[in-house]
Design a protein around this motif. Structure first.
Motif, PDB file in Angstrom:
ATOM      1  N   LYS A   1      28.024  52.748  30.142  1.00 45.24           N
ATOM      2  CA  LYS A   1      28.779  52.026  29.104  1.00 45.24           C
ATOM      3  C   LYS A   1      30.222  51.794  29.558  1.00 45.24           C
ATOM      4  O   LYS A   1      30.768  50.697  29.377  1.00 45.24           O
ATOM      5  CB  LYS A   1      28.744  52.848  27.810  1.00 45.24           C
ATOM      6  CG  LYS A   1      29.076  52.054  26.556  1.00 45.24           C
ATOM      7  CD  LYS A   1      28.954  52.932  25.306  1.00 45.24           C
ATOM      8  CE  LYS A   1      29.326  52.173  24.063  1.00 45.24           C
ATOM      9  NZ  LYS A   1      28.285  51.274  23.578  1.00 45.24           N
TER      10      LYS A   1
ATOM     11  N   ALA B   1      30.254  49.160  32.350  1.00 41.26           N
ATOM     12  CA  ALA B   1      30.047  47.804  31.822  1.00 41.26           C
ATOM     13  C   ALA B   1      31.310  47.297  31.126  1.00 41.26           C
ATOM     14  O   ALA B   1      31.661  46.115  31.237  1.00 41.26           O
ATOM     15  CB  ALA B   1      28.866  47.788  30.848  1.00 41.26           C
ATOM     16  N   ALA B   2      31.979  48.180  30.419  1.00 39.98           N
ATOM     17  CA  ALA B   2      33.207  47.758  29.735  1.00 39.98           C
ATOM     18  C   ALA B   2      34.275  47.363  30.752  1.00 39.98           C
ATOM     19  O   ALA B   2      34.973  46.349  30.585  1.00 39.98           O
ATOM     20  CB  ALA B   2      33.715  48.884  28.827  1.00 39.98           C
TER      21      ALA B   2
ATOM     22  N   GLN C   1      33.507  43.961  32.144  1.00 40.57           N
ATOM     23  CA  GLN C   1      33.766  42.908  31.155  1.00 40.57           C
ATOM     24  C   GLN C   1      35.261  42.632  31.060  1.00 40.57           C
ATOM     25  O   GLN C   1      35.688  41.469  31.051  1.00 40.57           O
ATOM     26  CB  GLN C   1      33.214  43.328  29.779  1.00 40.57           C
ATOM     27  CG  GLN C   1      31.690  43.314  29.717  1.00 40.57           C
ATOM     28  CD  GLN C   1      31.175  43.849  28.392  1.00 40.57           C
ATOM     29  OE1 GLN C   1      31.224  43.168  27.382  1.00 40.57           O
ATOM     30  NE2 GLN C   1      30.690  45.079  28.396  1.00 40.57           N
ATOM     31  N   ARG C   2      36.059  43.702  31.026  1.00 48.51           N
ATOM     32  CA  ARG C   2      37.516  43.500  30.938  1.00 48.51           C
ATOM     33  C   ARG C   2      38.065  42.791  32.172  1.00 48.51           C
ATOM     34  O   ARG C   2      38.999  41.998  32.095  1.00 48.51           O
ATOM     35  CB  ARG C   2      38.212  44.851  30.773  1.00 48.51           C
ATOM     36  CG  ARG C   2      38.181  45.344  29.335  1.00 48.51           C
ATOM     37  CD  ARG C   2      39.010  46.574  29.103  1.00 48.51           C
ATOM     38  NE  ARG C   2      38.380  47.351  28.028  1.00 48.51           N
ATOM     39  CZ  ARG C   2      37.609  48.417  28.245  1.00 48.51           C
ATOM     40  NH1 ARG C   2      37.409  48.886  29.472  1.00 48.51           N
ATOM     41  NH2 ARG C   2      37.052  49.026  27.220  1.00 48.51           N
TER      42      ARG C   2
ATOM     43  N   PRO D   1      30.971  38.254  31.969  1.00 46.33           N
ATOM     44  CA  PRO D   1      31.403  37.570  30.740  1.00 46.33           C
ATOM     45  C   PRO D   1      30.415  37.619  29.576  1.00 46.33           C
ATOM     46  O   PRO D   1      30.833  37.486  28.426  1.00 46.33           O
ATOM     47  CB  PRO D   1      31.642  36.123  31.212  1.00 46.33           C
ATOM     48  CG  PRO D   1      30.899  35.988  32.491  1.00 46.33           C
ATOM     49  CD  PRO D   1      30.885  37.346  33.125  1.00 46.33           C
ATOM     50  N   HIS D   2      29.100  37.762  29.847  1.00 48.37           N
ATOM     51  CA  HIS D   2      28.135  37.791  28.738  1.00 48.37           C
ATOM     52  C   HIS D   2      27.134  38.914  28.949  1.00 48.37           C
ATOM     53  O   HIS D   2      26.685  39.158  30.076  1.00 48.37           O
ATOM     54  CB  HIS D   2      27.379  36.467  28.621  1.00 48.37           C
ATOM     55  CG  HIS D   2      28.264  35.300  28.350  1.00 48.37           C
ATOM     56  ND1 HIS D   2      28.910  35.120  27.159  1.00 48.37           N
ATOM     57  CD2 HIS D   2      28.632  34.249  29.141  1.00 48.37           C
ATOM     58  CE1 HIS D   2      29.631  34.007  27.202  1.00 48.37           C
ATOM     59  NE2 HIS D   2      29.488  33.460  28.404  1.00 48.37           N
ATOM     60  N   LEU D   3      26.779  39.554  27.855  1.00 47.25           N
ATOM     61  CA  LEU D   3      25.856  40.695  27.875  1.00 47.25           C
ATOM     62  C   LEU D   3      25.127  40.719  26.538  1.00 47.25           C
ATOM     63  O   LEU D   3      25.740  40.905  25.494  1.00 47.25           O
ATOM     64  CB  LEU D   3      26.675  41.987  28.066  1.00 47.25           C
ATOM     65  CG  LEU D   3      25.984  43.327  27.828  1.00 47.25           C
ATOM     66  CD1 LEU D   3      24.794  43.508  28.751  1.00 47.25           C
ATOM     67  CD2 LEU D   3      26.981  44.475  28.052  1.00 47.25           C
ATOM     68  N   TRP D   4      23.792  40.451  26.599  1.00 46.07           N
ATOM     69  CA  TRP D   4      22.997  40.422  25.367  1.00 46.07           C
ATOM     70  C   TRP D   4      21.801  41.360  25.485  1.00 46.07           C
ATOM     71  O   TRP D   4      21.223  41.532  26.560  1.00 46.07           O
ATOM     72  CB  TRP D   4      22.462  39.001  25.102  1.00 46.07           C
ATOM     73  CG  TRP D   4      23.514  37.961  24.930  1.00 46.07           C
ATOM     74  CD1 TRP D   4      24.346  37.806  23.866  1.00 46.07           C
ATOM     75  CD2 TRP D   4      23.830  36.887  25.838  1.00 46.07           C
ATOM     76  NE1 TRP D   4      25.169  36.708  24.053  1.00 46.07           N
ATOM     77  CE2 TRP D   4      24.873  36.125  25.253  1.00 46.07           C
ATOM     78  CE3 TRP D   4      23.352  36.478  27.084  1.00 46.07           C
ATOM     79  CZ2 TRP D   4      25.430  34.997  25.866  1.00 46.07           C
ATOM     80  CZ3 TRP D   4      23.895  35.373  27.692  1.00 46.07           C
ATOM     81  CH2 TRP D   4      24.927  34.649  27.098  1.00 46.07           C
TER      82      TRP D   4
ATOM     83  N   ILE E   1      25.339  37.539  32.159  1.00 50.18           N
ATOM     84  CA  ILE E   1      25.917  36.538  33.056  1.00 50.18           C
ATOM     85  C   ILE E   1      27.059  37.217  33.806  1.00 50.18           C
ATOM     86  O   ILE E   1      27.949  37.813  33.171  1.00 50.18           O
ATOM     87  CB  ILE E   1      26.457  35.318  32.271  1.00 50.18           C
ATOM     88  CG1 ILE E   1      25.359  34.719  31.373  1.00 50.18           C
ATOM     89  CG2 ILE E   1      27.040  34.280  33.224  1.00 50.18           C
ATOM     90  CD1 ILE E   1      24.184  34.095  32.092  1.00 50.18           C
TER      91      ILE E   1
ATOM     92  N   ILE F   1      26.363  45.258  40.922  1.00 52.05           N
ATOM     93  CA  ILE F   1      25.090  45.662  40.307  1.00 52.05           C
ATOM     94  C   ILE F   1      24.622  47.012  40.854  1.00 52.05           C
ATOM     95  O   ILE F   1      24.195  47.893  40.103  1.00 52.05           O
ATOM     96  CB  ILE F   1      24.004  44.585  40.531  1.00 52.05           C
ATOM     97  CG1 ILE F   1      24.370  43.296  39.777  1.00 52.05           C
ATOM     98  CG2 ILE F   1      22.631  45.088  40.070  1.00 52.05           C
ATOM     99  CD1 ILE F   1      23.400  42.139  40.009  1.00 52.05           C
TER     100      ILE F   1
END
Lengths: 93, 93, 93, 93, 93, 93, 93, 93, 93, 93
Positions: D28, D31-32, D35-36, D41-44, D55, D68
């Motif tokens: 977690k 991933a944060a 993203q920052r 940019p996208h995580l669903w 993405i 990755i």
């Protein structure tokens, strides 16, 4: 809003029988609660398999994921969700 | 006795538009008749596809095949039938 | 409410070039309109294929099916819809 | 440069709960951070599955593999990367 | 930045022989140009199939899609792109 | 004579870390030796996966099987070999 | 050096019968020539299918591709080649 | 000696109706003859599909291929043969 | 009567090395006996895999199942049998 | 009413031999009872596999699921049920 959900149960053969019985019992209660709440209107067994085909009725995809991932057996199932729409030949619409 | 049926429509692109419209119109009438007769209790569109997921309620496999093979679009669909049984967690049983 | 949509275009090789150009042109206008309306927030080409991966933002599955089945290229595409939910590790939520 | 990444988490059922909790917590944070940094940019969440569609925005394939393979859950996921290109109908391009 | 590309040629049997010969000839020229430009460093035939495995060397995914979609045979091929990264055991790195 | 080889590494999660480190270290040495001998001219990582795509250059299928089955990780990989031939559009031929 | 080859014949239903008969006749001659030359030591029909399983004995992958792509039916077959090596339990080795 | 055979009929949509009717009629006669000869002891329709599952009783694989490839519909079917053996729990053996 | 058999060996990684060596040794003896008896005329290794492609020559499907299920490695292999018939282009027939 | 059932047995390699022998023995008795009751009219071994193809004759899908899920090996099999109907070319109908 309806979603078609297929669940294939894959409980490891070496799971402790007591743990297994507890999870399965909690799954049954959880499923009954969602049916009574109108969230899980249809639930059928696939003949010959430890699998079910279900129809869920939810307000959003977030709600649907919360309901499914809350299933006591969630970690022990392969799950596939298919979104449904009204069919133009459905006489009830 | 319930059966889960998925139908994927594959009408050839070069079919005569008049022929196509006629078949689709007859399919709609046929589906409505079976719904009214209680043989086809559920019919949903799969979102984004020219496909449906249906539940049929019949007395025998012979009756089911007769109903499905009588569909005006039968020759233009890929169809997959899955037999269903009562689920032990279904609260309506 | 977001849905992931993959579209693979399969235009028959023998389609009339004028008809094809017209459909493709209308598809472009249609896609632009949906993007401006906020219904189709992401649209990417899959490298090396005549395919796209899209994200749709809709209020219901019925709305989503109406938008997709209204695509001028709808009859000439294989389409697969996957429902999305908020991810607990998404920092924007 | 965008890449579409699907990750299916497959944590063994017999993993020590403490080890598991630690890996998930580190995932977690990782991933944060990405993203920052604008790299993810996208995580669903895929509804009904312990899976995500993401993405990534990177400068090279080497960078993408480094990001990755640095995921704390990397050894416990099936991962599939699809390269994306700008779509000619994207109105933001 | 390297990408692995598999191309399977599917030319319709009823294509006009002259049209076919023209497309194949232009494909050969196009492939030679990209090889000379250093964009297509490897090109192999898969034994027994009308298919090739190629390595492309590009600066971006947009460039790669432009190169592939510009192939005269593009509309007649199934194409699958796999992104590559440096391998830690490669002695040339 | 060239062969395309895809290797997907599947090391069991419960392998002893010391045993694992030893096998991976020996694999690296083995791969370097074959590269120096000209038998393994290309070796790439597939982005996002614990997998590689390789090109082997050997004199016979028996030699190729001996080289691959000698890999320290051989028992822990899914391997798929595809024979390659010279492509008529390869400008270096 | 042996290769296992599976060939599935897919002749279009609307091919001119004379053209078809000619191709099939030339295929038979071609196959007989390669068998006499020792290049095609085994040739079996798969029961119930218009398919064969063959063993080719060649000196190189280039030779194998030349032989297979020279088949009069080559454009009308799906072909899959699998390289073979000596088995350590083969008593004739 | 028993073999399990699945046949999926794929008659082209544009076949001349008279030709089609003739082939189907000859197929019916052919199937009846083989049943009377004891060669085709079981023949069932798969519900919802233009397909059958059959059991053939033959003396050799050559005989089986001759019988199947002699079917008037042979060129218009996908066929898959599975060899059967006596089951140790069969009470009739 | 010939049958094509593919065997993929899947020995569990945690099998006792002594047990494993014993099974593999007995398999080798068993395979040699069947080859000498003319029942297993061809046996090849698939390059890069712990798999073989074999041709069995038997009098019946019951005999074939008895031979295969008697393999010491039978419980540790995925096996697929394909019945073969004489090919009309085989010059030795 | 007939149903086609394929069962693939997957007993874990580490099951206690006594437990295994007991389950297999009970399976044999169970299968014999159902055959004598006319519920399981056909039972064949698939050559080379620990699998069977069976025909069940039941009055309902609920009965079929009860019979199959009562198999002592039920938890250790992959099972696939296909509903059958009378074939119009069956001379016994």
């Amino acid at each position: 809003m309806l979603f078609h959900v297929r669940m294939d149960v894959r409980i490891p053969h070496d799971m402790d029988p007591g743990v297994r019985a507890d999870i399965v019992a909690r799954e049954k209660v959880y499923a009954a609660d969602l049916q009574r709440a109108g969230k899980w209107p249809h639930l059928w067994r696939i003949v010959g398999e430890y699998s079910n085909i279900s129809i869920f009725d939810v307000d959003s995809t977030d709600e649907l994921h919360a309901l499914i991932s809350g299933l006591p057996l969630f970690s022990f199932m392969d799950i596939k969700v298919t979104p449904l729409a009204t069919h133009p030949s459905d006489i009830n619409v």
